[in-house]
Design a protein around this motif. Structure first.
Motif, short mmCIF file in Angstrom:
data_model
loop_
_atom_site.label_atom_id
_atom_site.label_comp_id
_atom_site.label_asym_id
_atom_site.label_seq_id
_atom_site.Cartn_x
_atom_site.Cartn_y
_atom_site.Cartn_z
N MET A 171 0.83 -1.20 0.00
CA MET A 171 0.00 0.00 0.00
C MET A 171 0.87 1.26 0.00
N TYR A 172 1.94 1.26 0.79
CA TYR A 172 2.87 2.39 0.88
C TYR A 172 3.50 2.66 -0.48
N HIS A 173 4.01 1.61 -1.13
CA HIS A 173 4.65 1.78 -2.44
C HIS A 173 3.64 2.27 -3.48
N SER A 174 2.44 1.72 -3.44
CA SER A 174 1.41 2.10 -4.42
C SER A 174 1.01 3.57 -4.26
N GLU A 175 0.94 4.03 -3.04
CA GLU A 175 0.51 5.42 -2.79
C GLU A 175 1.63 6.42 -3.02
N LEU A 176 2.88 5.99 -2.95
CA LEU A 176 3.99 6.88 -3.27
C LEU A 176 4.16 7.07 -4.77
N ALA A 177 3.84 6.04 -5.54
CA ALA A 177 4.12 6.05 -6.99
C ALA A 177 3.01 6.75 -7.75
N ALA A 178 3.41 7.39 -8.85
CA ALA A 178 2.43 7.87 -9.82
C ALA A 178 1.86 6.67 -10.56
N LEU A 179 0.74 6.88 -11.25
CA LEU A 179 0.08 5.77 -11.95
C LEU A 179 1.01 5.10 -12.95
N SER A 180 1.83 5.89 -13.64
CA SER A 180 2.75 5.33 -14.64
C SER A 180 3.92 4.58 -14.01
N GLN A 181 4.17 4.81 -12.71
CA GLN A 181 5.29 4.17 -12.02
C GLN A 181 4.85 2.97 -11.20
N ARG A 182 3.55 2.80 -11.02
CA ARG A 182 3.04 1.83 -10.06
C ARG A 182 3.41 0.40 -10.41
N SER A 183 3.35 0.04 -11.69
CA SER A 183 3.65 -1.34 -12.09
C SER A 183 5.09 -1.72 -11.78
N THR A 184 6.00 -0.75 -11.87
CA THR A 184 7.41 -1.03 -11.59
C THR A 184 7.65 -1.24 -10.10
N LEU A 185 6.94 -0.47 -9.26
CA LEU A 185 7.18 -0.51 -7.82
C LEU A 185 6.32 -1.54 -7.09
N SER A 186 5.24 -1.98 -7.70
CA SER A 186 4.31 -2.89 -7.02
C SER A 186 4.97 -4.17 -6.51
N PRO A 187 5.85 -4.81 -7.30
CA PRO A 187 6.43 -6.08 -6.82
C PRO A 187 7.61 -5.93 -5.88
N CYS A 188 7.94 -4.71 -5.43
CA CYS A 188 9.13 -4.51 -4.60
C CYS A 188 9.04 -5.28 -3.28
N CYS A 189 7.87 -5.31 -2.66
CA CYS A 189 7.71 -6.03 -1.40
C CYS A 189 7.96 -7.53 -1.60
N ALA A 190 7.35 -8.10 -2.62
CA ALA A 190 7.54 -9.52 -2.91
C ALA A 190 8.99 -9.83 -3.24
N MET A 191 9.65 -8.93 -3.98
CA MET A 191 11.07 -9.13 -4.30
C MET A 191 11.92 -9.11 -3.04
N GLY A 192 11.59 -8.21 -2.10
CA GLY A 192 12.33 -8.14 -0.85
C GLY A 192 12.19 -9.42 -0.05
N LEU A 193 10.97 -9.95 0.03
CA LEU A 193 10.75 -11.21 0.76
C LEU A 193 11.52 -12.36 0.11
N THR A 194 11.50 -12.41 -1.22
CA THR A 194 12.20 -13.48 -1.94
C THR A 194 13.71 -13.36 -1.76
N ALA A 195 14.24 -12.13 -1.86
CA ALA A 195 15.67 -11.91 -1.67
C ALA A 195 16.10 -12.31 -0.27
N GLY A 196 15.23 -12.05 0.72
CA GLY A 196 15.56 -12.40 2.10
C GLY A 196 15.75 -13.89 2.28
N VAL A 197 14.92 -14.68 1.62
CA VAL A 197 15.04 -16.15 1.72
C VAL A 197 16.39 -16.61 1.17
N VAL A 198 16.80 -16.03 0.03
CA VAL A 198 18.07 -16.42 -0.59
C VAL A 198 19.25 -16.01 0.29
N VAL A 199 19.21 -14.78 0.81
CA VAL A 199 20.29 -14.32 1.69
C VAL A 199 20.38 -15.22 2.92
#
Length: 518
Positions: A171-199
């Protein structure tokens, strides 16, 4: 007499003078485009690495040193309390150590809506940081102080932080981003969770921090990332929509928008965004609490979609595969060391595929991605279950099982992995959004808990066929997506909400087609 065109020079006027108004207009349009500002990049990268990654880290770090930690727990209870646990008692204690993280996640999710509305999205991020640091401290000193209680407390604290992260961060990422930027930022949370498992898989290797006298370092290592990412906290922005719509602090919202987008004070795009917020604030649905959201019939279908996606992500079997991947690889014929490296390879593939997510989500619609992902995940899980069940029949079935796992992980990150975390931010307007996403997050953690507790028992009872229900869950998600998920890419939630307002009678595809033709 015919007037000269604006782009044509008149007599006595140079070409550069004639083009000056056009160039000024083009410059104005360029200035009005939302920019990838330092503030926006800092907030999204910093919050993903500083909060989402540690939560993923705590999810995956317990796998490798589990035997050593069980032994330590048993020895500690004998030394401190003269408490001798049998095999079943020790199993229950270890289940508590693992599952209290998931219980904390469910509790954190339940408080996510009220915390995000009361303290703001930035304030919620700050609270997560405090919980994560306290958890890391508990992990770092539990072995030194010979305390199982500190180990349990640390797991509970990071679980609470995890629940808040999954409830507020998309929700935080979605509300910070403009509509044209939202698709790029939307998966950041999921990417962070996935990266954490690998680390976590890397840090908990026996040759690094996973040894008998170093596992507490593996558990607490994420604390360094938290401190690093929270150091510049004063420069993290607050959500302009929360400031404007929830709190009515309009001037602060204007300032945050200028900071995030790089707008000038007289920008038409800035005023257009403020006008949209004013429209949403004046017409907002008075449904900010759990009960109001649950009772509102217009919000019922989107709430079901959010809960089904987040719960279905867990019931699709991803955590069962990663929790027990080493034993699965060993059953498929690999040695212990080869199974550990195969597990790390699976986690690395998961991370690598997730990094393609922002590119795909920016260019491809949500519906086809989710349909593609759920269908092929179902196929891979079915084939995996059958090959594992008949693994003794054909020699190549062992490698087939490993191939199915890797293909499943590949297809998982196209839709089932990233999309459930942010779809709620695209279906709900600002007022009901925190409660809806918190409810979805509760379902996510409860299903995670169910899988963690029930999978070993079901695996003993059903054997390889335990993966068939996961395949069925993916097929159910496929059906829900095909029938009821509206296309949200490039659309504001105020445009999407009416498409699902009629519950199960909503004609998502027909409405979408009609709107496109008009």
């Amino acid at each position: 007499m015919e007037k000269p065109k604006a782009s044509e020079p008149v007599e006595g006027q140079s070409l550069s003078q004639a083009e000056a108004p056009l160039m000024a207009h083009e410059k104005k349009q360029t200035q009005d485009q939302p920019k990838w500002s330092f503030s926006l990049n800092l907030a999204c990268v910093g919050s993903s690495i500083g909060a989402a990654l540690p939560v993923g880290y705590c999810t995956g770090v317990m796998n490798s040193p589990a035997v050593l930690m069980r032994s330590w727990c048993n020895e500690t209870l004998i030394a401190r309390y003269d408490l001798h646990l049998g095999a079943s008692g020790l199993e229950w204690l270890w289940s508590a150590v693992v599952s209290i993280f998931l219980v904390g996640g469910a509790i954190g999710s339940m408080t996510g809506a009220s915390t995000a509305n009361r303290f703001g999205r930035r304030g919620c991020f700050y609270i997560c940081g405090i919980l994560l640091v306290l958890g890391a401290v508990c992990f770092a000193v539990c072995r030194l102080l010979v305390s199982v209680e500190l180990l349990l407390l640390g797991r509970l604290l990071v679980g609470l932080a995890g629940g808040l992260v999954t409830a507020f961060m998309p929700m935080y990422h979605s509300e910070l981003a403009a509509l044209s930027q939202r698709s790029t930022l939307s998966p950041c949370c999921a990417m962070g969770l996935t990266a954490g498992v690998v680390v976590a898989q890397i840090c908990s290797l026996q040759s690094l921090f996973g040894g008998a006298d170093r596992w507490h370092i593996a558990l607490s290592f994420f604390g360094l990332l938290v401190l690093l990412c929270y150091a510049p906290f004063r420069w993290y922005p607050e959500s302009p929509k929360w400031l404007y719509i929830v709190k009515g602090r309009k001037e602060e919202a204007r300032q945050q928008l200028q900071l995030l987008r790089g707008y000038s004070s007289d920008s038409a795009a800035l005023q257009a965004e403020l006008n949209e917020m004013e429209l949403e604030a004046s017409a907002k649905v008075e449904a900010s609490g759990f009960m109001e959201v649950l009772r509102n019939p217009r919000l019922r279908l989107p709430l079901i979609i959010v809960c089904a996606f987040l719960g279905g992500q867990q019931l699709s079997g991803i955590n069962a595969i990663f929790f027990y991947s080493v034993s699965i690889f060993r059953k498929a014929g690999l040695s212990t060391q080869a199974a550990e490296w195969a597990n790390l390879g699976a986690g690395s593939l998961n991370l690598a595929t997730s990094m393609v997510g922002p590119v795909l989500l920016e260019r491809v619609n949500r519906r086809p991605l989710m349909l593609f992902s759920t269908f092929f995940c179902a196929v891979c899980l079915f084939l995996f279950a059958m090959m594992l069940y008949f693994i003794e029949s054909f020699s190549w079935f062992a490698m087939g099982c490993i191939g199915c796992i890797f293909l499943y992980i590949f297809f998982y990150q196209f839709g089932v992995g990233p999309m459930p975390f942010f779809i709620g931010a695209e279906l709900f307007e600002v007022s009901p959004r925190p409660a809806a996403m918190a409810l979805g997050s509760v379902v996510y953690w409860v299903c995670n808990f169910i899988i963690g507790m029930a999978f070993p028992t079901l695996q003993n009872a059903w054997g390889a066929l335990v993966f068939l229900p996961f395949s069925i869950a993916c097929l159910l998600l496929f059906g829900l997506t095909k029938r009821y998920l509206p296309e949200t890419r490039g659309r504001d939630p105020s445009e999407v909400a009416p498409l699902v307002a009629d519950g199960f009678k909503s004609k998502v595809l027909r409405t979408r087609t009609a709107s496109q033709s008009s």
